[in-house]
Design an enzyme around this catalytic site. Structure first.
Site, PDB file in Angstrom:
ATOM      1  N   TYR A 158       8.082 -13.470  -4.016  1.00 30.92           N
ATOM      2  CA  TYR A 158       8.652 -13.349  -5.359  1.00 30.92           C
ATOM      3  C   TYR A 158       9.193 -11.941  -5.534  1.00 30.92           C
ATOM      4  O   TYR A 158       8.530 -10.975  -5.181  1.00 30.92           O
ATOM      5  CB  TYR A 158       7.584 -13.641  -6.417  1.00 30.92           C
ATOM      6  N   ASP A 253      10.185  -4.971  -0.381  1.00 32.27           N
ATOM      7  CA  ASP A 253       9.770  -5.007  -1.783  1.00 32.27           C
ATOM      8  C   ASP A 253       8.289  -4.637  -1.859  1.00 32.27           C
ATOM      9  O   ASP A 253       7.422  -5.413  -1.475  1.00 32.27           O
ATOM     10  CB  ASP A 253      10.036  -6.409  -2.355  1.00 32.27           C
ATOM     11  N   LYS A 285       5.034  -1.757 -10.933  1.00 27.43           N
ATOM     12  CA  LYS A 285       3.600  -1.893 -11.191  1.00 27.43           C
ATOM     13  C   LYS A 285       2.837  -0.557 -11.185  1.00 27.43           C
ATOM     14  O   LYS A 285       2.904   0.159 -12.177  1.00 27.43           O
ATOM     15  CB  LYS A 285       3.009  -2.943 -10.253  1.00 27.43           C
TER      16      LYS A 285
END
Ligand SMILES: *Cc1c(COP(=O)(O)O)cnc(C)c1O
Length: 459
Positions: A158, A253, A285
């Site tokens: 994702y 990522d 994050k």
């Protein structure tokens, strides 16, 4: 009777712990689609009522009904120091008092960029406000830099809700994707290919056939968004080599893994050891310390293509926001070797306890980890010993996870409300928190063992 007592007094499928949360959720559904601002929060995958949290402190969350939970989500990754760390709160408070946004360059964004460049192999970073923005921008930059359009991604990885990356996973090798959501035009995914994760042969075949048209391959450095899955040995290194051979960019990522699994993210555990470097990386994050901040960065010659120096356009009103970057900077400056030791230890201890409890209860499972990300896969039989890709992850007995999740929740442990997520610890997860998890596990493991596929929430 405290509300926690009344919660645990209910039957296993009568999730009534949430009196206040239930009322708020009903109100929320009137004005917010599904009552939530990000789908997984709605508990659709596990059934029941999502908890409205009122407060967090260290390893604990407290809901509006006063229930305490050991938090194994940590805001989906950011909170490596736990909730409301006093030094982060103090830094943020003085940043707020000094003005919340300037729309000009400022010192905190510079210092955060320097901290990121100092920890990772990227030469430069551009700050943005969400992981989705980071991956979207990285892909635009890769396409602009290479003058090519094809993007390769892996099923089960994702990268945020970017149109080009919201693509249905085919069950065959090298599928050109169909949109994974209504509203994504076919044209947006027509140049995206989806491969099975951890399949080196599929990767080599794809490059042999399309290599000269590929702008970039984007991958989670180690997938955490299908549960925790580790790249097989040599997978990332092969990716880096193939991209270099064909003039494509390797986009790693690290929005989830970056600054969480170690000082230099997953790259520090693998690339730094094996000697490969991604062309572009994305972060989010942890680097926002609980605020909206993210980044993409990489090779100086590639980053030079960005506006204003170059012609690939990218911008943001709140990019590099002084409050968000102060929170991220305070978090990263506190995240020293001792913090990463504590994260690794907490993850190993909790993962071990979960595995032991499930084994004792005879529940088929696979505990997996990638750095200090970990998760339990409730597999169908004991013969399955590893989950390597999305197909494997999809073969879970999700009804067992739902039963396990609710039994843990009823006993004050907050797990990700989906069987397809990694679990997150913080450096604040101390003995008391771990003891509370340990005490909850036998009943949760038993509930998982006796769950039937048509139980409430099994979906
Ligand atoms: C969370 C996540 C994103 C998206 O970040 P948002 O801030 O939610 O947009 C992208 N990539 C990975 C690997 C993630 O875990």
């Amino acid at each position: 009777m405290t509300s926690l007592d009344s919660a645990t007094a209910g039957s296993a499928t009568d999730h009534t712990a949430a009196v206040g949360s239930g009322a708020l959720f009903a109100r929320a559904r009137d004005v917010i689609p599904g009552g939530v601002n990000s789908p997984v929060r709605a508990f659709k995958a596990v059934g029941g009522t999502p908890r409205f949290m009122a407060r967090g402190a260290g390893p604990y969350l407290y809901d509006v009904d006063g229930n305490e939970y050991v938090d194994l989500v940590c805001s989906w990754g950011p909170l490596i120091l736990g909730h409301a760390h006093p030094e982060v709160v103090a830094a943020v408070s003085s940043a707020v008092a000094a003005g919340t946004s300037f729309g000009t360059p400022s010192l905190p964004e510079l210092e955060l960029a320097e901290e990121i460049v100092g920890r990772t192999p990227v030469d430069q970073v551009r700050l943005v406000s969400s992981g989705t923005e980071a991956t979207m921008s990285a892909i635009r930059l890769a396409r602009g830099h290479t003058g090519r359009e094809l993007v390769v991604k892996f099923a089960g990885c994702y990268h945020g809700h970017v149109d080009a990356l919201l693509i249905a996973a085919g069950s065959h090798r090298a599928t050109f994707g169909l949109p994974g959501s209504p509203g994504v035009p076919a044209a947006a995914t027509a140049s995206t290919m989806v491969l099975p994760y951890n399949d080196v042969a599929a990767l080599e075949e794809t490059f042999a056939a399309y290599g000269e048209q590929i702008a970039c391959v984007i991958t989670e450095a180690a997938p955490g968004n299908m549960g925790a899955v580790r790249p097989v040995e040599g997978f990332n290194a092969t990716l880096a080599r193939l991209c270099a051979d064909y003039g494509a960019l390797f986009v790693s990522d690290e929005v989830m893994t970056g600054f969480r699994v170690g000082r230099s993210g997953y790259w520090g555990l693998e690339g730094a050891v094996e000697g490969w470097v991604p062309d572009l990386m994305t972060f989010g994050k942890v680097m926002g310390g609980g605020f909206p901040a993210a980044a993409f960065g990489g090779r100086a010659d590639v980053m030079a293509q960005l506006a204003p120096g170059g012609s690939v356009y990218q911008a943001g009103t709140l990019s590099g926001n002084p409050v968000a970057t102060t929170a991220g900077l305070a978090t990263l400056r506190l995240a020293d070797a001792e913090v990463y030791d504590r994260l690794d230890t907490a993850a190993a201890v909790i993962s071990g306890l979960v595995g032991d409890a499930l084994t004792t209860a005879g529940v088929p499972h696979v505990m997996q980890s990638a750095g200090n990300l970990f998760s339990a896969f409730f597999v169908e039989t004991d013969e399955i010993t590893a989950v390597r890709n999305f197909d494997d992850a999809s073969r879970q007995a999700v009804h067992r996870f739902s039963a396990f999740f609710h039994a843990m929740l009823d006993q004050g442990v907050y797990l990700p409300p989906s069987a397809f997520e990694a679990w997150f610890v913080s450096a604040a997860h101390d003995d008391r928190a771990i003891d509370k998890i340990a005490a909850a596990l036998p009943r949760a493991a038993a509930a998982a063992g006796s769950a039937a596929p048509d139980d409430e929430g099994a979906r």
